[in-house]
Design a protein around this motif. Structure first.
Motif, PDB file in Angstrom:
ATOM      1  N   CYS A 189      42.075  34.485  35.334  1.00 24.21           N
ATOM      2  CA  CYS A 189      41.570  35.239  34.183  1.00 24.21           C
ATOM      3  C   CYS A 189      40.417  34.512  33.498  1.00 24.21           C
ATOM      4  N   ASN A 223      38.536  36.694  37.224  1.00 23.36           N
ATOM      5  CA  ASN A 223      38.296  38.123  37.024  1.00 23.36           C
ATOM      6  C   ASN A 223      37.134  38.569  37.917  1.00 23.36           C
ATOM      7  N   CYS A 247      41.904  38.301  39.632  1.00 23.43           N
ATOM      8  CA  CYS A 247      42.642  38.698  38.426  1.00 23.43           C
ATOM      9  C   CYS A 247      42.076  40.035  37.958  1.00 23.43           C
ATOM     10  N   CYS A 248      41.809  40.166  36.654  1.00 20.10           N
ATOM     11  CA  CYS A 248      41.443  41.477  36.093  1.00 20.10           C
ATOM     12  C   CYS A 248      40.299  42.142  36.845  1.00 20.10           C
TER      13      CYS A 248
HETATM   14 ZN    ZN Z   1      42.638  38.516  34.182  1.00 21.39          ZN
END
Ligand code: ZN
Length: 315
Positions: free
Chosen positions: A227, A253, A292-293
């Motif tokens: 993240c 991310n 991640c995101c």
């Molecule tokens: Zn994330």
């Protein structure tokens, strides 16, 4: 938890590809993740969508899945008026769904890591991105202890392979987890920190200081960063290497930016570019790479294409 040898690093031998984002992928499948518990809602409302996301990541090349449990905790459930016992059940259910997805690929070795968000994730206010919590150290230990105890006492059919403590913003929270893990030396875990620049975690301590602290724990199978913007990752890998010889895991991310004023993501992310960056991260010393995101199966497929796999990926 499954039986794990004395050296917990060994559980990740031969493992290189972690999956990508869960919440955004659930959204693409039409699930509603707008509630305060994000993807945790979907565990109860549409478990088949969670299994579908896991399956997509295995097909893309992932050899570790993270469960859809980042927001699951007694504290977080209580905050939105749900029975804390429901959180314990959801935690175990998330493992079962990942196992169900993996069981469809009997010729693949797929590990299951339980996603365990930080204390800030239970506050539903983004506090994990600065780590300034209004609580005591004992509160932090208790928060983590509750989930660890549930997972440690899971029956073999509901047991995960390791615990993924992630988006950790501070040294204090990492130390609290170490204390909460102490009664369970049999468990394996990784620790992934969210960082604000090329050397510091979100709360401001040096990543190398945080990594050195968790490297000393007997549970630690890997240490890394998640993240976080991809542009910081190569430098952060150097920091991790300077702190310990533990396997390094990175899952940043997508590179898109979060516009807090308008509550939306801006920019775009090209999976091929993500793959190129992953190449640099591997060269810098990362053993395990995922996303991640806002990362998707297309990103993970690009990462998986970097290394020779024992299976052939469909194009
Ligand atoms: Zn994330």
């Amino acid at each position: 938890m499954r039986a794990i040898g004395r050296d917990r690093s060994r559980i990740l031998d031969g493992i290189h590809i972690l999956d990508g984002g869960m919440a955004s992928e659930l959204e693409y499948l039409g699930a509603n993740i707008n509630g305060p518990l994000w993807s945790a809602h979907v565990l109860e409302d549409a478990p088949e969508k969670v299994v579908a996301v896991h399956r997509a990541y295995i097909q893309a090349g992932a050899d570790i899945l993270e469960t859809a449990s980042y927001q699951v905790s007694r504290r977080g459930y209580a905050e939105v008026g749900l029975d804390p016992a429901r959180a314990d059940a959801a935690l175990l259910h998330s493992v079962a769904l990942a196992r169900e997805a993996a069981s469809a690929f009997p010729d693949r070795r797929v590990l299951i890591a339980v996603s365990l968000g930080p204390y800030g994730a239970a506050l539903h206010n983004g506090a994990e991105y600065h780590g300034n919590y209004d609580c005591t150290f004992a509160d932090l230990v208790e928060f983590h202890r509750q989930r660890i105890d549930v997972l440690a006492s899971a029956s073999p059919s509901l047991a995960a392979d390791l615990l993924a403590f992630e988006t950790l913003p501070s040294l204090a929270e990492a130390e609290a987890i170490g204390e909460a893990l102490a009664p369970h030396p049999e468990l394996a875990a990784w620790f992934a920190f969210t960082c604000r620049d090329e050397s510091r975690v979100a709360h401001g301590e040096l990543l190398r200081q945080c990594a050195a602290a968790v490297a000393a724990l007997p549970h630690t199978a890997a240490i890394g960063v998640n993240c976080t913007h991809p542009k910081f990752i190569t430098a952060l890998i150097d920091e991790l290497r300077s702190a310990s010889g533990k396997p390094i895991i990175v899952y940043p991310n997508s590179g898109e930016g979060w516009d807090a004023d308008h509550r939306c993501w801006t920019g775009s992310s090209d999976p091929a570019e993500y793959g190129d960056q992953a190449n640099a991260w591997r060269a810098a010393g990362a053993q395990i790479i995922g996303g991640c995101c806002r990362t998707r199966p297309a990103h993970i497929r690009q990462v998986a294409n970097l290394i020779p796999n024992p299976w052939s990926l469909p194009s």
